[in-house]
Design a protein around this motif. Structure first.
Motif, short mmCIF file in Angstrom:
data_model
loop_
_atom_site.label_atom_id
_atom_site.label_comp_id
_atom_site.label_asym_id
_atom_site.label_seq_id
_atom_site.Cartn_x
_atom_site.Cartn_y
_atom_site.Cartn_z
N THR A 336 0.82 -1.21 0.00
CA THR A 336 0.00 0.00 0.00
C THR A 336 0.86 1.26 0.00
O THR A 336 0.45 2.29 -0.53
CB THR A 336 -0.92 0.00 1.22
OG1 THR A 336 -0.13 -0.13 2.42
CG2 THR A 336 -1.90 -1.17 1.15
N ASP A 337 2.04 1.16 0.59
CA ASP A 337 2.98 2.28 0.61
C ASP A 337 4.30 1.83 0.00
O ASP A 337 4.61 0.64 -0.07
CB ASP A 337 3.22 2.76 2.04
CG ASP A 337 1.95 3.29 2.69
OD1 ASP A 337 1.12 3.85 1.94
OD2 ASP A 337 1.77 3.11 3.91
N MET A 338 5.08 2.77 -0.42
CA MET A 338 6.39 2.49 -1.00
C MET A 338 7.37 2.10 0.10
O MET A 338 7.41 2.73 1.17
CB MET A 338 6.91 3.72 -1.75
CG MET A 338 8.21 3.48 -2.50
SD MET A 338 8.73 4.95 -3.42
CE MET A 338 7.36 5.13 -4.56
N ILE A 339 8.14 1.03 -0.14
CA ILE A 339 9.13 0.56 0.82
C ILE A 339 10.49 0.49 0.13
O ILE A 339 10.60 0.68 -1.09
CB ILE A 339 8.76 -0.82 1.40
CG1 ILE A 339 8.79 -1.88 0.30
CG2 ILE A 339 7.41 -0.78 2.11
CD1 ILE A 339 8.69 -3.31 0.82
N VAL A 340 11.50 0.20 0.91
CA VAL A 340 12.87 0.05 0.40
C VAL A 340 13.25 -1.43 0.47
O VAL A 340 13.04 -2.08 1.51
CB VAL A 340 13.86 0.91 1.20
CG1 VAL A 340 15.29 0.68 0.71
CG2 VAL A 340 13.50 2.38 1.09
N CYS A 341 13.77 -1.96 -0.63
CA CYS A 341 14.19 -3.37 -0.67
C CYS A 341 15.33 -3.60 0.32
O CYS A 341 16.27 -2.81 0.39
CB CYS A 341 14.61 -3.74 -2.09
SG CYS A 341 15.32 -5.40 -2.25
N SER A 342 15.24 -4.69 1.05
CA SER A 342 16.27 -5.02 2.04
C SER A 342 17.56 -5.48 1.40
O SER A 342 18.59 -5.58 2.08
CB SER A 342 15.76 -6.10 3.00
OG SER A 342 14.60 -5.66 3.69
N GLY A 343 17.53 -5.78 0.10
CA GLY A 343 18.74 -6.24 -0.57
C GLY A 343 19.47 -5.15 -1.30
O GLY A 343 20.60 -4.79 -0.97
N CYS A 344 18.83 -4.57 -2.33
CA CYS A 344 19.48 -3.58 -3.19
C CYS A 344 19.18 -2.15 -2.78
O CYS A 344 19.67 -1.22 -3.43
CB CYS A 344 19.09 -3.81 -4.64
SG CYS A 344 17.31 -3.68 -4.94
N GLN A 345 18.33 -1.94 -1.76
CA GLN A 345 17.99 -0.61 -1.25
C GLN A 345 17.28 0.25 -2.30
O GLN A 345 17.35 1.48 -2.26
CB GLN A 345 19.25 0.11 -0.76
CG GLN A 345 20.02 -0.63 0.32
CD GLN A 345 19.18 -0.85 1.57
OE1 GLN A 345 18.53 0.05 2.06
NE2 GLN A 345 19.21 -2.08 2.09
#
Length: 388
Positions: A336-345
């Motif tokens: 629902t909201d934009m997040i940051v990937c835990s791998g490539c950021q």
């Protein structure tokens, strides 16, 4: 008249329109909410990645040691130019890429190559773990002739796999361009022999579907596909890099292996890898010495030709360990909201993939990289619980 020949020289080397790949360029265009045209190439690329995720086996134990014979059609049907420059050259080029990927995913497995033409089958290389040996043999195939013999090729592969231990999987991969086969006997008896020896046969057709090939694959629990173009051919062949699921009937057994160290300045000895190559300098002072019989080899992994001991390095076992204990598949999550990937950021908008153990969120590219190459969850590896 002179202008005519000049035009012929200019057109030389070009291909006709009907020889190029079929493209539906109008399907890559759509209208957005404001009525502007936008391309759907990114959506198609996303669907292709999703297809790779679904094709991957889910939490299934795979075979760790594989013994595979690759059968290549060398008949006159491979001289057709529907694949550029012809079928034989295109198949050899795709197989060379497959060999590198195969031994990268299966470092302690062995592969042999067979070519069938003129109604016979010829073994190019025995089972070995060295991809450069097979690449050199494929480069020597420059001509195609006669008719293939599927029965002779399968029987030669069965004879080569007959003495493989029960804990290893036995497979045959056939690249077939002809629609006919010149067989000396009843091929259904050969199919029965494949089933009795538990040999899994898979066939990739370059022309059209053949009922006999489909029957062979169905009875041996293999796969049968017909290619669309060179890209599809490469994708189908690379699917065989992934080991098949391990059989539930195989009992756990101890395998005796040797871990030789590389000696740089040892006594001059004959390298058994190049013993059959009379033109090579096979007497050297460096190599790997078998800890059981002291025979010398220049590359690993290999099965000792003197005592039969499997010689490997510790990294080879480490790279095959993930087949026995596969990484758990990630769960697809709607965002629902934009997040940051835990791998490539990188920021992820629509969908993310969550690890069920550490709840880390990854994009689809990181999910594919983790499950196909890394085989370790970065989120789980960075927690204190994982180190304990």
């Amino acid at each position: 008249f002179l202008q005519f020949f000049c035009a012929m020289d200019e057109d030389e080397g070009k291909v006709y329109t009907w020889e190029t790949e079929y493209e539906r360029s109008w399907e890559t265009l759509q209208e957005d909410a404001e009525g502007h045209l936008q391309t759907t190439a990114e959506e198609e690329a996303y669907k292709a990645k999703r297809r790779r995720l679904f094709d991957r086996p889910r939490n299934v134990q795979l075979g760790m040691m594989r013994h595979v014979f690759l059968v290549l059609d060398g008949s006159r049907a491979m001289a057709d130019k529907d694949l550029r420059p012809d079928r034989l050259t295109c198949a050899a080029r795709v197989i060379e890429k497959f060999l590198l990927e195969f031994f990268d995913h299966n470092p302690i497995s062995q592969l042999g190559t067979i070519v069938t033409r003129n109604g016979r089958a010829e073994k190019l290389n025995e089972l070995t773990g060295n991809p450069h040996v097979h690449t050199k043999a494929l480069q020597s195939l420059t001509s195609s002739s006669g008719d293939p013999s599927l029965q002779n090729a399968l029987e030669m592969a069965v004879r080569g796999l007959r003495h493989v231990p029960h804990h290893a999987s036995k497979e045959v991969i056939v690249v077939l361009g002809s629609l006919t086969s010149c067989d000396p006997g009843n091929i259904f008896s050969t199919i029965d022999d494949l089933c009795q020896q538990s040999v899994r046969c898979s066939i990739i057709g370059l022309a059209a579907e053949v009922h006999l090939c489909k029957t062979i694959c169905q009875r041996t629990n293999g796969t049968y596909n017909v290619i669309l173009d060179e890209t599809h051919f490469r994708d189908l062949l690379l699917q065989h890099c992934r080991p098949p699921p391990a059989k539930a009937t195989i009992e756990a057994s101890l395998i005796k292996m040797g871990f030789p160290q590389h000696v740089m300045n040892g006594p001059p000895a004959v390298c058994l890898c190049h013993l059959s190559d009379r033109s090579a300098d096979y007497i050297t002072s460096s190599g790997y010495f078998c800890p059981q019989c002291n025979s010398k080899y220049c590359e690993l992994p290999v099965e000792c030709k003197v005592c039969g001991l499997t010689l490997v390095l510790a990294p080879h076992l480490a790279r095959s360990h993930h087949h026995l204990f596969p990484l758990t598949s990630y769960e697809e999550t709607q965002l629902t909201d934009m997040i940051v990937c835990s791998g490539c950021q990188v920021q992820v908008e629509r969908k993310a993939y969550k690890c069920p153990s550490c709840d880390s969120m990854f994009c689809i590219d990181c999910d594919l990289f983790i499950h196909e190459t890394l085989h370790v969850c970065p989120g789980c590896a960075s927690t204190v619980k994982h180190h304990h």
